[in-house]
Design an enzyme around this catalytic site. Structure first.
Site, mmCIF file in Angstrom:
data_model
loop_
_atom_site.group_PDB
_atom_site.id
_atom_site.type_symbol
_atom_site.label_atom_id
_atom_site.label_comp_id
_atom_site.label_asym_id
_atom_site.label_seq_id
_atom_site.Cartn_x
_atom_site.Cartn_y
_atom_site.Cartn_z
ATOM 1 N N SER A 144 89.209 53.171 48.239
ATOM 2 C CA SER A 144 87.761 52.944 48.406
ATOM 3 C C SER A 144 87.177 53.970 47.567
ATOM 4 O O SER A 144 87.538 55.263 47.602
ATOM 5 C CB SER A 144 87.385 53.184 49.914
ATOM 6 O OG SER A 144 85.804 53.071 50.147
ATOM 7 N N TYR A 155 87.060 55.889 58.203
ATOM 8 C CA TYR A 155 87.586 54.865 57.127
ATOM 9 C C TYR A 155 87.873 55.851 55.957
ATOM 10 O O TYR A 155 88.764 55.711 55.169
ATOM 11 C CB TYR A 155 86.434 53.941 56.742
ATOM 12 C CG TYR A 155 86.823 53.083 55.622
ATOM 13 C CD1 TYR A 155 87.638 51.870 55.740
ATOM 14 C CD2 TYR A 155 85.833 53.000 54.519
ATOM 15 C CE1 TYR A 155 87.946 51.054 54.745
ATOM 16 C CE2 TYR A 155 86.129 52.275 53.440
ATOM 17 C CZ TYR A 155 87.279 51.373 53.416
ATOM 18 O OH TYR A 155 87.386 50.344 52.571
#
Length: 247
Positions: A144, A155
Site C-alpha cells: 500500500s 493497516y
C-alpha cells in the site's frame, strides 16, 4: 516475458475486487488457478468464468486471521497434489479509519498483522522451498502507498512490515528464477478501499500481476499499478524489467 501457461497460481482474496480481476488476467494467459476466499461460494462467479477460458481451477477457503486455518488451507492444497508456481498475496483488511487516532485500539494492529503480514508470509515460507527446489517461482505481495496517515495505523504498519520482510527475503533469491516483488494497486473502489476511492479495481491490472511475468531474475521491487495503467501486459513487463531492485 514469463510464459505462465499451465502453471498453477494461488490468488488470495480472489472472489471480488482486485483479486477477481487478477484471476481473470492470469487465466487469460493460460495459468491454472487456486482461488481463495473466506467462503468458497463467494468464488462461484470467478470460478465459472476462468474455467470457461479453458484453464483448470478450484476454490479453497480459509479465514486468514486464523493462522491455524491458513496452515490447514496450505495442507489441503498440498494434499490435492497441486504444485503452486505463482502466488499473488492479494487479500487484505483495513480494519478501521480512526479520526481519534491516539485512541487506536491494539486490536487494530492484531487483526491487521494477522491478515496483512503473517498470513501472506506463512504462504511465502510454505512455497519458497518448493519453488527453489524446482528452480522457478513468482511471488507478488500486495502493499500500500498509504503514508503519513495515523488514522490507518494498523493497516499501514502491517503493510510496511510486509514490505520490509518481502525485500529482505527477496535478497536471498536475487539472481535466481524465484522472483519476489511487491505491488501497490493504488486506492481503488473495492470493499477495502470504499466507494469514494478514485480508481476502478480494473485499473490495477496489469500492475498488480506484472511481478508474475517478469523474467529478469530480480526481486525486491515495488510495482505501483498507476505506473502501468493503460499498458498491455507485454508493455508493462518490459517497463517493469527496467526498474531497479533495491540490492
Amino acid at each position: 516475458m514469463t510464459n505462465v501457461k499451465g502453471k498453477w497460481a494461488l490468488i488470495t482474496g480472489a472472489s471480488r475486487g482486485i483479486g477477481y480481476h487478477a484471476a481473470i488476467c492470469m487465466a487469460s494467459q493460460g495459468a491454472n488457478l487456486v482461488l481463495h476466499s473466506r467462503d468458497a461460494k463467494h468464488c462461484d462467479k470467478v470460478l465459472e468464468e476462468v474455467k470457461a477460458m479453458g484453464v483448470e481451477a478450484y476454490v479453497i477457503s480459509a479465514e486468514l486471521s486464523d493462522l491455524s486455518d491458513v496452515e490447514r488451507m496450505l495442507k489441503d492444497i498440498d494434499d490435492k497434489g497441486t504444485q503452486i508456481d505463482i502466488v499473488l498475496n492479494n487479500a487484505g483488511v483495513q480494519v478501521a479509519y480512526r479520526d481519534e487516532y491516539l485512541k487506536t485500539p491494539m486490536s487494530d494492529y492484531d487483526m491487521s498483522f494477522r491478515i496483512n503480514t503473517m498470513a501472506p508470509m506463512m504462504i511465502c515460507y510454505h512455497y519458497l522451498p518448493k519453488m527453489a527446489e524446482r528452480g522457478f517461482g513468482r511471488i507478488v505481495n500486495t502493499s500500500s502507498g498509504i503514508n503519513l496517515d495515523p488514522q490507518q495505523a494498523g493497516y499501514s504498519a502491517s503493510k510496511a512490515a510486509l514490505d520490509k520482510v518481502t525485500r529482505d527475503l527477496g535478497s536471498k533469491y536475487q539472481g535466481t528464477d524465484v522472483v519476489i516483488n511487491l505491488a501497490d494497486p493504488g486506492w481503488c473502489r473495492t470493499d477495502l478501499g470504499g466507494v469514494n476511492a478514485p480508481n476502478a479495481p480494473e485499473s490495477a491490472i496489469p500492475g498488480v500481476v506484472v511481478g508474475a511475468f517478469v523474467d529478469d531474475k530480480r526481486s525486491g521491487r515495488w510495482f505501483a499499478a498507476s505506473d502501468f495503467h493503460g499498458m498491455t501486459l507485454e508493455e508493462a513487463v518490459a517497463k517493469a524489467e527496467t526498474m531497479e531492485s533495491p540490492y
